[in-house]
Design a protein around this motif. Structure first.
Motif, PDB file in Angstrom:
ATOM      1  N   UNK A  21      19.485  -3.841   2.862  1.00  0.00           N
ATOM      2  CA  UNK A  21      19.294  -2.518   2.435  1.00  0.00           C
ATOM      3  C   UNK A  21      20.040  -1.941   1.565  1.00  0.00           C
ATOM      4  N   UNK A  22      21.178  -2.544   1.440  1.00  0.00           N
ATOM      5  CA  UNK A  22      21.968  -2.115  -0.055  1.00  0.00           C
ATOM      6  C   UNK A  22      21.210  -2.393  -1.188  1.00  0.00           C
ATOM      7  N   UNK A  23      20.479  -3.503  -1.168  1.00  0.00           N
ATOM      8  CA  UNK A  23      19.667  -4.013  -2.467  1.00  0.00           C
ATOM      9  C   UNK A  23      18.646  -2.525  -2.809  1.00  0.00           C
ATOM     10  N   UNK A  24      18.213  -1.694  -1.853  1.00  0.00           N
ATOM     11  CA  UNK A  24      17.367  -0.723  -1.907  1.00  0.00           C
ATOM     12  C   UNK A  24      18.063   0.402  -2.469  1.00  0.00           C
ATOM     13  N   UNK A  25      19.442   0.415  -2.612  1.00  0.00           N
ATOM     14  CA  UNK A  25      19.970   1.481  -3.430  1.00  0.00           C
ATOM     15  C   UNK A  25      20.957   2.193  -2.336  1.00  0.00           C
ATOM     16  N   UNK A  26      21.109   1.804  -1.033  1.00  0.00           N
ATOM     17  CA  UNK A  26      21.829   2.413  -0.120  1.00  0.00           C
ATOM     18  C   UNK A  26      23.168   1.812  -0.046  1.00  0.00           C
ATOM     19  N   UNK A  27      24.318   2.755   0.282  1.00  0.00           N
ATOM     20  CA  UNK A  27      25.596   2.464   0.446  1.00  0.00           C
ATOM     21  C   UNK A  27      26.009   2.627   1.933  1.00  0.00           C
ATOM     22  N   UNK A  28      26.549   1.714   2.526  1.00  0.00           N
ATOM     23  CA  UNK A  28      27.035   1.755   3.902  1.00  0.00           C
ATOM     24  C   UNK A  28      28.603   1.750   3.998  1.00  0.00           C
ATOM     25  N   UNK A  29      28.867   2.197   5.094  1.00  0.00           N
ATOM     26  CA  UNK A  29      30.357   2.624   5.660  1.00  0.00           C
ATOM     27  C   UNK A  29      30.353   2.065   7.060  1.00  0.00           C
ATOM     28  N   UNK A  30      31.507   1.208   7.511  1.00  0.00           N
ATOM     29  CA  UNK A  30      31.592   0.616   8.811  1.00  0.00           C
ATOM     30  C   UNK A  30      31.981   1.815   9.484  1.00  0.00           C
ATOM     31  N   UNK A  68      11.320   4.713  -1.216  1.00  0.00           N
ATOM     32  CA  UNK A  68      11.056   5.114  -2.620  1.00  0.00           C
ATOM     33  C   UNK A  68      12.265   4.598  -3.357  1.00  0.00           C
ATOM     34  N   UNK A  69      12.005   3.775  -4.408  1.00  0.00           N
ATOM     35  CA  UNK A  69      13.291   3.495  -5.440  1.00  0.00           C
ATOM     36  C   UNK A  69      13.062   3.873  -6.562  1.00  0.00           C
ATOM     37  N   UNK A  70      14.219   4.054  -7.537  1.00  0.00           N
ATOM     38  CA  UNK A  70      14.154   4.430  -8.981  1.00  0.00           C
ATOM     39  C   UNK A  70      13.472   3.335  -9.778  1.00  0.00           C
ATOM     40  N   UNK A  71      13.758   2.077  -9.659  1.00  0.00           N
ATOM     41  CA  UNK A  71      13.263   1.024 -10.481  1.00  0.00           C
ATOM     42  C   UNK A  71      12.687  -0.310  -9.525  1.00  0.00           C
ATOM     43  N   UNK A  72      11.306  -0.131  -9.536  1.00  0.00           N
ATOM     44  CA  UNK A  72      10.705  -1.155  -8.594  1.00  0.00           C
ATOM     45  C   UNK A  72      10.982  -2.510  -8.897  1.00  0.00           C
ATOM     46  N   UNK A  73      10.709  -2.881 -10.248  1.00  0.00           N
ATOM     47  CA  UNK A  73      10.847  -4.310 -10.585  1.00  0.00           C
ATOM     48  C   UNK A  73      12.600  -4.712 -10.541  1.00  0.00           C
ATOM     49  N   UNK A  74      13.370  -3.846 -10.814  1.00  0.00           N
ATOM     50  CA  UNK A  74      14.721  -4.161 -10.569  1.00  0.00           C
ATOM     51  C   UNK A  74      15.033  -4.369  -9.098  1.00  0.00           C
ATOM     52  N   UNK A  75      14.546  -3.774  -8.358  1.00  0.00           N
ATOM     53  CA  UNK A  75      14.687  -3.946  -6.896  1.00  0.00           C
ATOM     54  C   UNK A  75      14.194  -4.769  -6.410  1.00  0.00           C
ATOM     55  N   UNK A  76      12.683  -5.160  -6.728  1.00  0.00           N
ATOM     56  CA  UNK A  76      12.241  -6.679  -6.458  1.00  0.00           C
ATOM     57  C   UNK A  76      12.990  -7.824  -6.869  1.00  0.00           C
ATOM     58  N   UNK A  77      13.319  -7.779  -8.229  1.00  0.00           N
ATOM     59  CA  UNK A  77      14.143  -8.818  -8.506  1.00  0.00           C
ATOM     60  C   UNK A  77      15.438  -9.159  -7.879  1.00  0.00           C
ATOM     61  N   UNK A  78      16.268  -7.854  -7.485  1.00  0.00           N
ATOM     62  CA  UNK A  78      17.655  -7.985  -6.541  1.00  0.00           C
ATOM     63  C   UNK A  78      17.178  -8.789  -5.243  1.00  0.00           C
TER      64      UNK A  78
END
Length: 112
Positions: A21-30, A68-78
């Motif tokens: 889920x961080x690959x999709x741009x989210x930032x998590x805190x424990x 929804x993400x800002x950069x589809x190709x970059x997210x897919x590659x990550x």
């Protein structure tokens, strides 16, 4: 529809799910509340997305999510770099999209 404010997913491998889920741009805190289990939370104005360890050691493959993400190709590659197997990019009447399964087998649709 009223706004969704909380989404909790139970995850067999919570660390692998966090990376996904961080690959999709989210930032998590424990987090940990009282005697509850340690889990991860991603919070913004009015929304909380949490990843909790599975109580049963099994996943819920029936749940489907969309982001929804800002950069589809970059997210897919990550996602590919992280060992995931996203489907091909497709043009639909709702825009460009691809589908990937999260570490627990949930269908996740990604759009730009």
């Amino acid at each position: 529809m009223n706004a969704l404010t909380l989404l909790v997913l139970r995850c067999v491998d919570i660390e692998r799910s966090r990376v996904f889920y961080e690959s999709l741009g989210m930032k998590f805190v424990k987090h940990s509340h009282g005697t509850g289990p340690e889990h991860y939370a991603c919070e913004d104005e009015g929304h909380v997305f949490e990843l909790y360890p599975s109580k049963t050691g099994t996943s819920d493959e029936m749940t489907a999510l969309g982001f929804r993400v800002d950069n589809l190709e970059q997210t897919r590659n990550l996602l590919i770099e992280n060992g995931d197997a996203p489907g091909a990019l497709k043009e639909t009447r709702w825009g460009r999209t691809f589908v990937v399964r999260d570490p627990d087998g949930r269908r996740v649709e990604i759009k730009a």
